[in-house]
Design a protein around this motif. Sequence first.
Motif, mmCIF file in Angstrom:
data_model
loop_
_atom_site.group_PDB
_atom_site.id
_atom_site.type_symbol
_atom_site.label_atom_id
_atom_site.label_comp_id
_atom_site.label_asym_id
_atom_site.label_seq_id
_atom_site.Cartn_x
_atom_site.Cartn_y
_atom_site.Cartn_z
ATOM 1 N N VAL A 153 0.872 -1.286 -0.153
ATOM 2 C CA VAL A 153 0.184 -0.063 -0.036
ATOM 3 C C VAL A 153 0.763 1.294 0.129
ATOM 4 O O VAL A 153 0.642 2.328 -0.781
ATOM 5 C CB VAL A 153 -1.139 -0.166 1.417
ATOM 6 N N GLU A 154 1.931 1.228 0.862
ATOM 7 C CA GLU A 154 3.002 2.304 0.788
ATOM 8 C C GLU A 154 3.323 2.651 -0.526
ATOM 9 O O GLU A 154 3.447 4.008 -1.206
ATOM 10 C CB GLU A 154 4.081 2.108 1.577
ATOM 11 N N ALA A 155 3.827 1.737 -1.312
ATOM 12 C CA ALA A 155 4.238 1.734 -2.753
ATOM 13 C C ALA A 155 3.239 2.350 -3.747
ATOM 14 O O ALA A 155 3.414 3.296 -4.398
ATOM 15 C CB ALA A 155 4.985 0.591 -3.346
ATOM 16 N N ALA A 156 2.112 2.043 -3.570
ATOM 17 C CA ALA A 156 0.841 2.257 -4.288
ATOM 18 C C ALA A 156 0.281 3.960 -3.950
ATOM 19 O O ALA A 156 0.093 4.575 -4.939
ATOM 20 C CB ALA A 156 -0.452 1.434 -4.232
ATOM 21 N N LEU A 157 0.224 4.096 -2.756
ATOM 22 C CA LEU A 157 0.193 5.558 -2.176
ATOM 23 C C LEU A 157 1.144 6.355 -2.819
ATOM 24 O O LEU A 157 0.862 7.718 -3.151
ATOM 25 C CB LEU A 157 0.036 5.529 -0.866
ATOM 26 N N ARG A 158 2.345 5.973 -2.720
ATOM 27 C CA ARG A 158 3.447 6.841 -2.958
ATOM 28 C C ARG A 158 3.197 7.273 -4.681
ATOM 29 O O ARG A 158 3.485 8.455 -5.043
ATOM 30 C CB ARG A 158 4.936 6.402 -2.951
ATOM 31 N N GLU A 159 2.872 6.328 -5.590
ATOM 32 C CA GLU A 159 2.748 6.643 -6.923
ATOM 33 C C GLU A 159 1.567 7.351 -7.056
ATOM 34 O O GLU A 159 1.522 8.240 -7.901
ATOM 35 C CB GLU A 159 2.525 5.309 -7.543
ATOM 36 N N ARG A 160 0.492 7.488 -6.209
ATOM 37 C CA ARG A 160 -0.790 8.121 -6.329
ATOM 38 C C ARG A 160 -0.696 9.346 -6.033
ATOM 39 O O ARG A 160 -1.147 10.363 -6.612
ATOM 40 C CB ARG A 160 -1.996 7.440 -5.745
ATOM 41 N N LEU A 161 0.142 9.687 -4.806
ATOM 42 C CA LEU A 161 0.598 11.052 -4.357
ATOM 43 C C LEU A 161 1.656 11.774 -5.053
ATOM 44 O O LEU A 161 1.690 13.107 -4.823
ATOM 45 C CB LEU A 161 0.562 11.068 -2.822
ATOM 46 N N ALA A 162 2.376 10.869 -5.616
ATOM 47 C CA ALA A 162 3.509 11.508 -6.190
ATOM 48 C C ALA A 162 4.535 12.161 -4.913
ATOM 49 O O ALA A 162 5.479 13.077 -5.199
ATOM 50 C CB ALA A 162 3.637 12.803 -7.160
ATOM 51 N N GLU A 163 4.644 11.336 -3.950
ATOM 52 C CA GLU A 163 5.489 11.834 -2.554
ATOM 53 C C GLU A 163 4.900 10.699 -1.626
ATOM 54 O O GLU A 163 4.052 10.067 -1.594
ATOM 55 C CB GLU A 163 4.990 13.225 -2.119
ATOM 56 N N ALA A 164 5.932 10.938 -0.646
ATOM 57 C CA ALA A 164 5.954 9.865 0.463
ATOM 58 C C ALA A 164 4.434 10.136 1.300
ATOM 59 O O ALA A 164 4.130 11.083 1.586
ATOM 60 C CB ALA A 164 6.831 10.013 1.428
ATOM 61 N N PRO A 165 3.763 8.922 1.474
ATOM 62 C CA PRO A 165 2.356 9.147 2.075
ATOM 63 C C PRO A 165 2.427 9.549 3.537
ATOM 64 O O PRO A 165 3.479 8.804 4.065
ATOM 65 C CB PRO A 165 1.784 7.649 1.729
ATOM 66 N N SER A 166 1.681 10.079 4.298
ATOM 67 C CA SER A 166 1.680 10.132 5.501
ATOM 68 C C SER A 166 0.678 9.285 6.286
ATOM 69 O O SER A 166 0.247 8.543 5.569
ATOM 70 C CB SER A 166 0.955 11.782 5.683
ATOM 71 N N PHE A 167 0.888 9.318 7.528
ATOM 72 C CA PHE A 167 0.155 8.204 8.407
ATOM 73 C C PHE A 167 -1.429 8.654 8.088
ATOM 74 O O PHE A 167 -2.149 7.531 8.134
ATOM 75 C CB PHE A 167 0.447 8.465 9.791
ATOM 76 N N VAL A 168 -1.735 9.565 7.511
ATOM 77 C CA VAL A 168 -3.134 9.989 7.419
ATOM 78 C C VAL A 168 -3.667 9.006 6.015
ATOM 79 O O VAL A 168 -4.937 8.716 5.955
ATOM 80 C CB VAL A 168 -3.651 11.393 7.142
ATOM 81 N N ALA A 169 -2.756 8.776 5.049
ATOM 82 C CA ALA A 169 -3.321 8.192 3.891
ATOM 83 C C ALA A 169 -3.466 6.657 4.391
ATOM 84 O O ALA A 169 -4.368 6.101 3.913
ATOM 85 C CB ALA A 169 -2.083 8.173 2.986
ATOM 86 N N PHE A 170 -2.453 6.136 5.220
ATOM 87 C CA PHE A 170 -2.873 4.594 5.834
ATOM 88 C C PHE A 170 -4.307 4.720 6.399
ATOM 89 O O PHE A 170 -4.995 3.804 6.429
ATOM 90 C CB PHE A 170 -1.815 4.360 6.489
ATOM 91 N N GLU A 171 -4.523 5.610 7.147
ATOM 92 C CA GLU A 171 -5.705 5.631 8.101
ATOM 93 C C GLU A 171 -6.907 5.688 7.101
ATOM 94 O O GLU A 171 -7.872 4.891 7.437
ATOM 95 C CB GLU A 171 -5.790 6.949 8.824
#
Length: 363
Positions: free
Chosen positions: A277-295
């Motif tokens: 999920v971290e890798a997919a979120l990073r691609e979606r956001l074009a930056e490192a995902p915060s804890f809020v994205a995982f929430e």
Amino acid sequence: MSTSQSSSGVERIDGASVRIGALVPLSRPGWVEAGQHLLAGLELAVRDVNGAGGILGRPLELMVRDTAADPQKAIAVVDEWARQGVVALAGEYHSVVARAAAARADALGLPFLCSSAVLDALTEQPTDWVARLAPAQSHGWQVYADFLLSEGHRRIAVAIEPSVYWASGTRILQDYLAPRGGTVIELDMRTLAPDAVCDALVDHRATALLLLVGYPEPAVSIVSSVRRDPRLAEILIGAPAGQPEFAEWARLLGHEGTSIPFLRYLPEHFSPLGVRVEAALRERLAEAPSFVAFEGYDTITVLADVLRSGRVDWSRVVVEGTRGKIRFSRVAGISVWQWAWPLVQVVDRDPNEPDRFRILHAG
């Protein structure tokens, strides 16, 4: 009445899709970057749920509305969604907005899984309709207070603006620090300019300053003023609410925004699900995902499990989330079903590498 025994929209799923209403701050004065990360997690999880067959063969549909940090706007949206057949609510970052949405959801008998807001009293009375993933403010801010004490800070100033959330945080700090020899000094930002904060810190002999104020302003101006005052070279600036988590903080403050400890809710190491999920979120956001994205991602994962069961019974939920196994329980002093607890970290941005976070304390 216990929702495990009562009728709900979850038991009456019909139509072509199963609709969840997502409350997110996407415009000012809401915390827009937090809203964007929360929405990215919610949307990614919806994609994954639908890729795995949806809800009993029906696709999950996310209906998104911008709250702009406005409680009344959130109440109106919840009422509208209830009329439109939304079967559950998700999201919200701002505690005051989440509290308004939770009260309305409870009154309507509409399940609401709060993703990020931490204010202890999300509802006035205990409810079975509302659950929360984020740790309660009383838990997280006590962890932060432990960190301050461990670093030798006993005279702690708070730059504070009027807000139920900031006032609650101040009380938590006062109640926890006073028996342990700590003092909390309130600096009212309705009457103090950022430059005047520096004089007040010197006068009060404070060793730490906590930012309990709006973002980006006046938080950014306060940090700049304190950092540039040679009298305050040794003072700790802290931001328990998490302002330095997001990339905008680094863009606005540069090196001045480093070494400012804040709270976040992430494990030291992710599970395989968390890594994916971290890798997919990073691609979606074009930056490192915060804890809020995982929430956000975990919120949809839990709601999908509830919807598949056909009834709202938070006590039976056992779900593998991105940050560990999620179970809900009743916690003393908390009126909603609570995940107790995701790991709480105190972290800061490394002054030698501002895009890297250092774990300073955990609880």
